[in-house]
Design a protein around this motif. Structure first.
Motif, PDB file in Angstrom:
ATOM      1  N   ASN A 179      -7.796   7.516   0.689  1.00  0.00           N
ATOM      2  CA  ASN A 179      -6.345   7.546   0.869  1.00  0.00           C
ATOM      3  C   ASN A 179      -5.962   7.245   2.320  1.00  0.00           C
ATOM      4  N   GLN A 180      -6.693   7.856   3.255  1.00  0.00           N
ATOM      5  CA  GLN A 180      -6.436   7.596   4.672  1.00  0.00           C
ATOM      6  C   GLN A 180      -6.713   6.140   5.013  1.00  0.00           C
ATOM      7  N   ALA A 181      -7.792   5.604   4.435  1.00  0.00           N
ATOM      8  CA  ALA A 181      -8.137   4.200   4.669  1.00  0.00           C
ATOM      9  C   ALA A 181      -7.036   3.284   4.151  1.00  0.00           C
ATOM     10  N   LEU A 182      -6.550   3.562   2.950  1.00  0.00           N
ATOM     11  CA  LEU A 182      -5.506   2.724   2.350  1.00  0.00           C
ATOM     12  C   LEU A 182      -4.210   2.765   3.146  1.00  0.00           C
ATOM     13  N   ASP A 183      -3.861   3.934   3.675  1.00  0.00           N
ATOM     14  CA  ASP A 183      -2.642   4.034   4.484  1.00  0.00           C
ATOM     15  C   ASP A 183      -2.722   3.092   5.691  1.00  0.00           C
ATOM     16  N   LEU A 184      -3.868   3.106   6.373  1.00  0.00           N
ATOM     17  CA  LEU A 184      -4.030   2.251   7.553  1.00  0.00           C
ATOM     18  C   LEU A 184      -4.128   0.778   7.175  1.00  0.00           C
ATOM     19  N   LEU A 185      -4.905   0.480   6.147  1.00  0.00           N
ATOM     20  CA  LEU A 185      -5.074  -0.915   5.728  1.00  0.00           C
ATOM     21  C   LEU A 185      -3.749  -1.521   5.287  1.00  0.00           C
ATOM     22  N   THR A 186      -2.955  -0.749   4.570  1.00  0.00           N
ATOM     23  CA  THR A 186      -1.638  -1.238   4.127  1.00  0.00           C
ATOM     24  C   THR A 186      -0.739  -1.496   5.327  1.00  0.00           C
ATOM     25  N   LYS A 187      -0.791  -0.589   6.295  1.00  0.00           N
ATOM     26  CA  LYS A 187       0.006  -0.761   7.510  1.00  0.00           C
ATOM     27  C   LYS A 187      -0.388  -2.048   8.231  1.00  0.00           C
ATOM     28  N   ILE A 188      -1.681  -2.300   8.356  1.00  0.00           N
ATOM     29  CA  ILE A 188      -2.164  -3.505   9.042  1.00  0.00           C
ATOM     30  C   ILE A 188      -1.797  -4.758   8.244  1.00  0.00           C
ATOM     31  N   HIS A 189      -1.989  -4.680   6.934  1.00  0.00           N
ATOM     32  CA  HIS A 189      -1.712  -5.829   6.064  1.00  0.00           C
ATOM     33  C   HIS A 189      -0.237  -6.228   6.105  1.00  0.00           C
ATOM     34  N   ASN A 190       0.636  -5.239   6.208  1.00  0.00           N
ATOM     35  CA  ASN A 190       2.081  -5.510   6.193  1.00  0.00           C
ATOM     36  C   ASN A 190       2.621  -5.947   7.547  1.00  0.00           C
TER      37      ASN A 190
END
Length: 253
Positions: free
Chosen positions: A220-231
Motif C-alpha cells: 500500500n505504501q509502495a502504491l501511494d508513492l508510485l501513483t504519486k510519481i506516475h501522476n
C-alpha cells in the motif's frame, strides 16, 4: 488497459515485425535501453509469438486438418465450406487463447517482491568527481563511491548527516538488504526537504523508497508513492513508473 499502454504494446509489435523505421525506431530502442519493464514486455511478446509459430498454431492447424480430412472421408455427413472455415478459425483462436492464458498465468505465479524489486532497481550513481573537489568529499560519499556499503552505514559524526549523506546511507542499507533501516533513511531525506521547503534528492528518495517498500512487502505504501510519481510528469522518475509496474504491485498486494 490504458490507451497509452495499448499504444506502446502495438508499437512493440510493429517493432518485432520490422515495421518501425527511422526516428520512431530509434526512439523506441532508446526507451528500451532505459526501461526494464518495457524490455520485459517486449520479451513477453517475443515469447508469445514464438510459442504461436513454433508450437501452438502448428498443433491447432494439424488437429483441425485431421478433423477436416475425416469429414471429407465421411460420405454421410456433409459440412459446408463456410462451416469448415468457421471451425478452423475458432480452433486457431482457442489455441492462441490457451497460449496467452499460459503466459499470463506463468507471469503471475512467477512474480515475487524480490524479482519485481530487482527488475526495477538500479544502483544509484554519483556524478563524476572533479579533481579540485575530491579533497572536500565527505567520508560517507567516499565510502559509497568505493561501494563499501557497510562502511557507509558505520560512519558517525558529532553533527547531523546532510541530506546527501542520508540518501547515500539509505542506498547503502538497500544494497545491504536492510529494508527497515533503508526505509527510515529515505524518509529522513524526504522529511528534511519538507521541513526546509527544498527538493534536494527528494525525488530519488521517493522512487527508491517505493522500491524498498515493494521488497519489504509494504504494498500500500509502495502504491501511494508510485501513483504519486506516475501522476507527476515532471518527476525525475516518472518514466520508470509505468502502468505495468503499478499493476504488478497490485497483484502482489
Amino acid at each position: 488497459m490504458s490507451n497509452s499502454t495499448n499504444d506502446m504494446s502495438q508499437k512493440l509489435l510493429r517493432y518485432l515485425d520490422d515495421e518501425l523505421a527511422g526516428t520512431e525506431r530509434a526512439e523506441l530502442e532508446k526507451q528500451l535501453l532505459a526501461d526494464k519493464a518495457l524490455q520485459e514486455e517486449l520479451e513477453g511478446l517475443k515469447l508469445a509469438r514464438e510459442a504461436v509459430h513454433s508450437y501452438g498454431l502448428q498443433q491447432e492447424v494439424a488437429a483441425v486438418h485431421q478433423e477436416m480430412m475425416k469429414e471429407f472421408r465421411t460420405p454421410v455427413i456433409k459440412i459446408s465450406s463456410s462451416r469448415r472455415i468457421i471451425r478452423f478459425t475458432m480452433s486457431v483462436a482457442a489455441g492462441l487463447l490457451i497460449i496467452f492464458v499460459g503466459i499470463t498465468v506463468y507471469n503471475y505465479y512467477s512474480l515475487t517482491p524480490e524479482k519485481l524489486f530487482r527488475n526495477n532497481y538500479q544502483s544509484y550513481e554519483l556524478s563524476t568527481v572533479r579533481d579540485g573537489s575530491a579533497k572536500d568529499m565527505s567520508p560517507v560519499e567516499k565510502a559509497y563511491r568505493e561501494k563499501n556499503y557497510a562502511d557507509v552505514v558505520a560512519i558517525s559524526f558529532d553533527r547531523p548527516f546532510t541530506i546527501k549523506e542520508d540518501l547515500l546511507r539509505a542506498m547503502s542499507y538497500t544494497e545491504l538488504a536492510d529494508n527497515e533501516k533503508a526505509i527510515t533513511s529515505y524518509k529522513e531525506v524526504i522529511a528534511k526537504n519538507e521541513a526546509t521547503g527544498t527538493n534536494v534528492l527528494k525525488e530519488e528518495a521517493e522512487y527508491y523508497l517505493a522500491l524498498t517498500y515493494i521488497r519489504h512487502k509494504e504494498y500500500n505504501q509502495a502504491l501511494d508513492l508510485l501513483t504519486k510519481i506516475h501522476n507527476n510528469s515532471a518527476h525525475l522518475y516518472h518514466g520508470k513508473v509505468t502502468n505495468k509496474l503499478i499493476r504488478k504491485v497490485k497483484k502482489l498486494r
